[in-house]
Scaffold this motif. Structure first.
Motif, short mmCIF file in Angstrom:
data_model
loop_
_atom_site.label_atom_id
_atom_site.label_comp_id
_atom_site.label_asym_id
_atom_site.label_seq_id
_atom_site.Cartn_x
_atom_site.Cartn_y
_atom_site.Cartn_z
N ALA A 58 48.50 47.64 46.81
CA ALA A 58 48.48 46.25 46.13
C ALA A 58 47.08 45.69 46.60
CB ALA A 58 49.54 45.29 46.88
N TRP A 59 46.41 45.74 47.64
CA TRP A 59 45.08 45.32 47.86
C TRP A 59 44.06 45.77 46.93
CZ3 TRP A 59 41.93 41.71 49.80
CH2 TRP A 59 40.53 42.14 50.14
N ILE A 60 44.21 47.19 46.87
CA ILE A 60 43.25 48.02 45.87
C ILE A 60 43.45 47.32 44.77
CG2 ILE A 60 42.40 50.29 45.33
CD1 ILE A 60 41.59 49.61 48.13
N GLY A 61 44.57 47.31 44.19
CA GLY A 61 44.82 47.11 42.70
C GLY A 61 44.43 45.97 42.56
N PHE A 62 44.81 44.77 43.39
CA PHE A 62 44.30 43.42 43.13
C PHE A 62 42.80 43.20 43.07
CE2 PHE A 62 48.12 41.88 45.51
CZ PHE A 62 48.95 41.91 44.35
N ASN A 63 42.06 44.13 43.81
CA ASN A 63 40.64 43.99 43.78
C ASN A 63 40.07 44.62 42.29
OD1 ASN A 63 39.07 43.15 46.10
ND2 ASN A 63 40.70 44.14 47.08
N ALA A 64 40.55 45.93 41.98
CA ALA A 64 40.35 46.52 40.80
C ALA A 64 40.66 45.62 39.53
CB ALA A 64 41.11 47.82 40.59
N SER A 65 41.96 44.93 39.51
CA SER A 65 42.07 44.02 38.30
C SER A 65 41.23 42.79 38.36
CB SER A 65 43.49 44.00 38.28
OG SER A 65 44.09 42.90 39.57
N HIS A 66 41.03 42.31 39.30
CA HIS A 66 39.96 41.20 39.65
C HIS A 66 38.56 41.59 39.08
CE1 HIS A 66 37.91 38.00 41.31
NE2 HIS A 66 37.08 38.98 42.06
N SER A 67 38.30 42.60 39.33
CA SER A 67 37.13 43.23 38.76
C SER A 67 36.85 43.50 37.50
CB SER A 67 36.76 44.75 39.38
OG SER A 67 36.71 44.67 40.80
N LEU A 68 38.18 44.02 36.82
CA LEU A 68 38.11 44.07 35.63
C LEU A 68 38.37 42.93 34.42
CD1 LEU A 68 40.81 47.14 35.23
CD2 LEU A 68 38.37 47.16 34.83
N GLY A 69 38.71 41.86 35.16
CA GLY A 69 39.01 40.66 34.54
C GLY A 69 37.50 40.01 34.39
N ALA A 70 36.67 40.07 35.33
CA ALA A 70 35.31 39.57 35.36
C ALA A 70 34.44 40.54 34.29
CB ALA A 70 34.63 39.72 36.60
N MET A 71 34.68 41.80 34.30
CA MET A 71 34.10 42.56 33.40
C MET A 71 34.36 42.28 32.04
SD MET A 71 34.32 46.05 35.55
CE MET A 71 33.44 47.05 34.43
N LEU A 72 35.82 41.88 31.81
CA LEU A 72 36.25 41.70 30.29
C LEU A 72 35.69 40.26 29.88
CD1 LEU A 72 37.98 42.28 28.00
CD2 LEU A 72 39.81 41.10 29.04
N PHE A 73 35.63 39.31 30.82
CA PHE A 73 35.07 38.03 30.38
C PHE A 73 33.42 38.48 29.95
CE2 PHE A 73 32.06 34.53 31.23
CZ PHE A 73 32.68 33.58 30.70
N GLY A 74 32.86 39.11 30.77
CA GLY A 74 31.37 39.48 30.49
C GLY A 74 31.13 40.14 29.33
N LEU A 75 32.02 40.82 28.90
CA LEU A 75 31.95 41.99 27.62
C LEU A 75 32.37 40.96 26.26
CD1 LEU A 75 33.52 45.12 28.71
CD2 LEU A 75 31.27 44.61 28.21
N VAL A 76 33.21 40.43 26.54
CA VAL A 76 34.03 39.37 25.26
C VAL A 76 32.74 38.39 25.02
CG1 VAL A 76 35.57 37.88 24.52
CG2 VAL A 76 36.23 40.00 25.43
N PHE A 77 32.51 37.43 26.16
CA PHE A 77 31.44 36.30 25.98
C PHE A 77 30.28 36.91 25.68
CE2 PHE A 77 35.21 34.06 27.15
CZ PHE A 77 35.08 32.78 26.38
N GLY A 78 29.76 38.09 26.17
CA GLY A 78 28.31 38.59 25.85
C GLY A 78 28.58 38.99 24.40
N GLU A 79 29.41 39.61 24.03
CA GLU A 79 29.58 39.95 22.57
C GLU A 79 29.56 38.82 21.62
OE1 GLU A 79 30.31 42.38 18.90
OE2 GLU A 79 29.31 43.00 20.97
N LEU A 80 30.10 37.94 22.09
CA LEU A 80 30.34 36.62 21.23
C LEU A 80 28.96 35.87 21.08
CD1 LEU A 80 33.97 35.20 22.27
CD2 LEU A 80 33.08 36.04 19.94
N ALA A 81 28.38 35.79 22.14
CA ALA A 81 27.15 35.11 22.26
C ALA A 81 25.90 35.98 21.45
CB ALA A 81 26.66 35.12 23.68
N MET A 82 25.88 37.25 21.73
CA MET A 82 25.04 38.15 21.01
C MET A 82 25.24 38.18 19.56
SD MET A 82 23.80 41.14 23.48
CE MET A 82 25.08 42.39 22.84
N VAL A 83 26.42 38.48 18.96
CA VAL A 83 26.74 38.84 17.84
C VAL A 83 27.36 37.78 16.91
CG1 VAL A 83 28.08 40.70 16.32
CG2 VAL A 83 26.95 41.43 18.52
#
Length: 137
Positions: A58-83
């Motif tokens: 669970a600890w590993i999964g929580f860390n991984a999903s936490h990372s993916l959430g931050a990455m998704l924010f970066g990708l979505v808002f980065g795309e929105l800001a650029m394009v």
């Protein structure tokens, strides 16, 4: 600096933090406890919610999903800001959602994490809010 570039810089910071966190989760021992017996115990004990996993998995999964959430924010808002900068900057809901997400991360960083993510999230929030303020003014 323009509003969309400030939000893009914010998104890049959050994406970088999430990516680094994901790499650390799976390729290093940085998130392992200093006490090896604690890690062993976490591998043997299930959380109360289910016996289908261990606290360690669970600890590993929580860390991984936490990372993916931050990455998704970066990708979505980065795309929105650029394009789609005009759409992002003209949409109070999207601007508010991004700001609330970052503010929530800042609260978590202050309460539960350590200095490096706190500084990174604080910087990302300041850049984001500055960009959003420019867009709304």
């Amino acid at each position: 600096m323009s509003a969309h570039l400030l939000i893009l810089a914010s998104a890049v910071i959050v994406f970088a933090l999430g990516t680094l966190h994901l790499i650390y989760t799976f390729t290093t021992r940085k998130f392992h406890p200093h006490d090896p017996t604690l890690a062993q115990h976490m591998q043997q004990v299930a959380p109360r919610i289910t016996r289908e996993t261990s606290m360690w998995r669970a600890w590993i999964g929580f860390n991984a999903s936490h990372s993916l959430g931050a990455m998704l924010f970066g990708l979505v808002f980065g795309e929105l800001a650029m394009v789609h900068g005009a759409m992002l900057l003209g949409d109070p809901f999207l601007l508010s959602a991004g700001g609330l997400f970052l503010a929530s991360l800042l609260v978590l960083a202050r309460r539960y994490w350590f200095k490096i993510p706190l500084i990174g999230i604080a910087l990302a929030l300041v850049l984001y809010l500055t960009g959003a303020s420019l867009a709304l003014s």
